[in-house]
Motif scaffolding. Structure first.
Motif, PDB file in Angstrom:
ATOM      1  N   LYS A 121      -1.407 -20.350  -4.872  1.00 19.52           N
ATOM      2  CA  LYS A 121      -0.346 -21.343  -5.080  1.00 19.52           C
ATOM      3  C   LYS A 121      -0.898 -22.460  -5.964  1.00 19.52           C
ATOM      4  O   LYS A 121      -2.066 -22.835  -5.824  1.00 19.52           O
ATOM      5  CB  LYS A 121       0.071 -21.988  -3.750  1.00 19.52           C
ATOM      6  N   VAL A 122      -0.049 -22.974  -6.819  1.00 15.16           N
ATOM      7  CA  VAL A 122      -0.492 -24.099  -7.631  1.00 15.16           C
ATOM      8  C   VAL A 122      -0.259 -25.368  -6.828  1.00 15.16           C
ATOM      9  O   VAL A 122       0.870 -25.716  -6.508  1.00 15.16           O
ATOM     10  CB  VAL A 122       0.273 -24.147  -8.959  1.00 15.16           C
ATOM     11  N   LYS A 123      -1.333 -26.032  -6.449  1.00 15.71           N
ATOM     12  CA  LYS A 123      -1.196 -27.275  -5.682  1.00 15.71           C
ATOM     13  C   LYS A 123      -0.718 -28.394  -6.588  1.00 15.71           C
ATOM     14  O   LYS A 123       0.168 -29.136  -6.278  1.00 15.71           O
ATOM     15  CB  LYS A 123      -2.523 -27.655  -5.040  1.00 15.71           C
ATOM     16  N   LYS A 124      -1.346 -28.497  -7.746  1.00 21.34           N
ATOM     17  CA  LYS A 124      -0.881 -29.499  -8.697  1.00 21.34           C
ATOM     18  C   LYS A 124      -1.365 -29.192 -10.098  1.00 21.34           C
ATOM     19  O   LYS A 124      -2.304 -28.416 -10.283  1.00 21.34           O
ATOM     20  CB  LYS A 124      -1.335 -30.904  -8.284  1.00 21.34           C
TER      21      LYS A 124
ATOM     22  N   THR B 147      -4.819 -27.072 -10.161  1.00 20.10           N
ATOM     23  CA  THR B 147      -5.560 -26.922  -8.910  1.00 20.10           C
ATOM     24  C   THR B 147      -4.853 -25.850  -8.107  1.00 20.10           C
ATOM     25  O   THR B 147      -3.672 -25.977  -7.784  1.00 20.10           O
ATOM     26  CB  THR B 147      -5.574 -28.244  -8.119  1.00 20.10           C
TER      27      THR B 147
ATOM     28  N   VAL C 222      -4.702 -23.130  -4.808  1.00 17.57           N
ATOM     29  CA  VAL C 222      -5.165 -22.927  -3.435  1.00 17.57           C
ATOM     30  C   VAL C 222      -4.645 -21.596  -2.908  1.00 17.57           C
ATOM     31  O   VAL C 222      -3.669 -21.059  -3.417  1.00 17.57           O
ATOM     32  CB  VAL C 222      -4.676 -24.060  -2.492  1.00 17.57           C
TER      33      VAL C 222
END
Ligand SMILES: Cc1cc2nc3c(=O)[nH]c(=O)nc-3n(C[C@H](O)[C@H](O)[C@H](O)COP(=O)(O)OP(=O)(O)OC[C@H]3O[C@@H](n4cnc5c(N)ncnc54)[C@H](O)[C@@H]3O)c2cc1C
Lengths: 338, 290
Positions: free
Chosen positions: B252-255, A154, A156
């Motif tokens: 950005k890699v959140k998860k 995921t 962002v």
């Protein structure tokens, strides 16, 4: 009010491309989630009445650039227009089709605006993000398989705007929002947006063929992976597909090995399909492949490895060699077909 | 030299051969177990550059690659196949760069090699398939971009005419210089190594490679300066560090989630005729096929 914008691609037939309509449908939902307007930028030539095609998807504003020099697509003029427009209207989110046009254009724009871009998303959602002591609300979650096994990342863009993403055709659903929806069209003055030397690259010739392969629209898909073994063996899959009235698909490994043409690749960086029946032959079931087929109604896996990951999502698992099983399927189908 | 072509190339893990041995218990890939290869479309890019060089007098090809020390292998391989030289951009500060930060670093390296006529790269790298770095580098260098190139139709000192591969056909386009080209996998395959060049450049090394091999490199380099593969760091590129690595990467890699397969209750069959017959009959009877 915040805004979400979709770059609407114009097809050879002078319509808005399906992938753009799918993105508008998704864009409308995201816009409702963050109380934003949904906008579209349409760039091309002879675009009278194009708004009628897209209003029903719930568009509030269309920025229309209509000029004979803007079709067929060329990178520089389209990039200048979109970059300058985005500087002016500062969208929260900008979505592009992951097509040969969108994949040429979106990175150029992201570079000029120094903002983040995620390619080939398989899902888009709204959510929050915490970084050290800061919390960012209502960000776009750009979700896609990541290299390195069965993992989904995921992504962002907390700080930069717009938050940009590309999505392949067929990943999002095309859904009319309201047949009577009415927004407004802004006819834009092209000269205020172009850069100098934008027409430096000349198109001398184009040969556009009607779509040859249409696996997206097929209700039955016989897909082959690296386990099929050769181009020659793929002919057998072709035969099964023909007998069943379906199309042949493939994994990236099979395409890379030269067994079959790229147009038939199914998955995150290929086509997304949702057929009634998906027969996976010699396919291990990597996450990038499953992203393009896991919504098939019925899945049959033919694999000589009982533990192939694809078997977990299959309705029927035939343990055996593809070259052994497929001829039997053809024979038995012929025997019982009415 | 009067005509300079810069080829951007990347060393990538061979994602096409993620066999069982490369998978860890938790279902992620053990990168170390994967062979590092020349990104396939970058080889197509090199071939396109070599063809242009073949038809223009006094053309030279320089490779630029960004990566760890071992990525110098890519440069050597290119030289064996006909490139004139290359530069390795390497620095820990590049770690964590997304495509935007990567294209910034590459564009600075290309700037350092001005004047140039063409920058050529593969369409995309197989470990990401994003196809973003080419267009982003072109934008930073303020160059027009010709993406998905399949072949050279005509080329001289003034302009180049190229065939592009689109989803549903082809396009023939012409541009003056300087320009950026990205190359599609349907372009001609790269020529093999040239035996004479292999002999001549067998010992081409970066400083770090020589140090690893415990060789006294001063003498060798003085004698054969062409055996030096220069390394460029952030300082050499005069880069703004904020625009590199994690800080220069807006994404950005959140998860990262492990995909839990929603196990279906699957029916397991053997490949016996009777079981396959029963399956085909069921598919016909339930109108899934037929
Ligand atoms: C950025 C990125 C994007 C990607 N995009 C895609 C994409 O869009 N689509 C896609 O498919 N992949 C994609 N991939 C590749 C993906 O990760 C896998 O490598 C690929 O899907 C594997 O293909 P496969 O199942 O055919 O091959 P393998 O993983 O090699 O599996 C072969 C299977 O065949 C079985 N087998 C072998 N011989 C036989 C036989 N004789 N009979 C029966 N079974 C046999 C084996 O048991 C095995 O399960 C992408 C990868 C990356 C890094």
């Amino acid at each position: 009010m915040k805004n979400i914008i979709v770059y609407c691609e114009i097809t050879e037939e002078q319509h808005v491309a399906d992938v753009s309509l799918e993105l508008l449908s998704k864009g409308r939902k995201l816009a409702d989630d963050i109380q934003a307007k949904l906008e579209a930028v349409v760039i091309g030539s002879d675009l009278q009445h194009i708004e009628k095609e897209i209003y029903p998807f719930g568009i509030d504003t269309i920025y229309l650039f209509d000029d004979a020099r803007l079709f067929p697509y060329r990178t520089l003029p389209h990039a200048s227009i979109v970059i300058n427009l985005f500087r002016e209207i500062t969208p929260e989110i900008a979505l592009f089709g992951a097509t040969s046009v969108g994949r040429d254009l979106a990175p150029r724009i992201a570079s000029a605006l120094r903002c983040g871009l995620t390619a080939d998303c398989t899902s888009l959602e709204i959510g929050s993000y915490e970084d050290k002591d800061k919390t960012f609300d209502q960000l776009l979650y750009q979700i896609r398989p990541a290299f390195g096994g069965n993992i989904i990342a995921t992504i962002v863009n907390p700080e930069t705007r717009p938050q940009m993403a590309t999505v392949r055709e067929g990943v999002m659903k095309k859904e009319v929002f309201n047949a009577d929806y009415q927004g407004q069209v802004k006819k834009m003055n092209l000269e205020n947006y172009l850069g100098k030397d934008d027409f430096q690259v000349e198109i001398l010739e184009r040969q556009i063929e009607p779509q040859k392969v249409n696996i997206k629209g097929s209700q039955i898909i016989v897909a082959g992976g690296y386990g099929v073994g050769s181009k020659e063996n793929f002919k057998l899959l072709q035969e099964l597909a023909e007998v069943l009235g379906g199309e042949v698909g493939a994994t990236r490994a099979a395409v890379d090995a030269g067994f079959i043409e790229h147009e038939r690749q199914i998955g995150q960086t290929g086509v997304t399909v949702r057929p009634k029946l998906y027969i996976a032959c010699g396919i291990s079931g990597a996450v990038q492949h499953r992203a393009g087929m896991d919504q098939s109604a019925k899945i049959i896996s033919i694999n000589n490895d009982v533990e192939a990951p694809i078997n977990a999502i299959a309705d029927y698992v035939i343990v055996g060699d593809v070259m052994d099983v497929v001829p039997k399927m053809i024979k038995m189908y012929k025997k019982h077909a009415k | 030299m009067s005509f300079r072509i810069i080829v951007l190339a990347k060393q990538v893990p061979d994602t096409r051969n993620v066999g069982k041995d490369a998978m860890k218990e938790d279902g992620t890939v053990n990168r170390a177990a994967l062979p590092a290869i020349f990104n396939p479309e970058d080889l197509n890019a090199l071939e396109l550059a070599l063809r242009i060089k073949d038809s223009i007098k006094d053309a030279e090809i320089q490779i630029v690659t960004m990566g760890p020390f071992r990525a110098a292998e890519i440069i050597r391989e290119s030289i064996f196949r006909g490139a004139d030289g290359g530069f390795l951009i390497t620095d820990r500060k590049f770690a964590g760069s997304d495509t935007l930060a990567t294209s910034y670093a590459l564009s600075l390296a290309v700037e350092k090699l001005r004047p140039f006529d063409l920058v050529i790269a593969g369409r995309q790298a197989i470990d990401g398939d994003t196809a973003q770095v080419g267009p982003q580098t072109a934008e930073k260098l303020n160059l027009p971009q010709i993406t998905y190139t399949e072949d050279v139709i005509a080329v001289d000192e003034k302009s180049i005419t190229l065939k592009r591969r689109l989803e549903r056909g082809i396009e023939i386009v012409k541009t003056s210089y300087p320009a950026m080209i990205t190359v599609h996998s349907s372009a001609p395959e790269c020529r093999p190594r040239n035996v004479k060049r292999m002999m001549k450049f067998k010992h081409a090394r970066t400083v770090h490679e020589l140090q690893d091999e415990n060789k006294d490199y001063t003498e060798l380099r003085n004698r054969c300066p062409y055996l030096d593969i220069p390394e460029w760091t952030v300082a050499d590129l005069n880069a703004d560090e904020v625009r590199l690595g994690l800080s220069g990467s807006p994404t950005k890699v959140k998860k990262i989630d492990n995909v839990v397969l929603a196990h279906k209750d699957s029916v397991s069959l053997t490949n016996s005729e009777s079981e396959i017959e029963a399956l085909m009959k069921e598919l016909i009877d339930t109108h899934i096929v037929g």
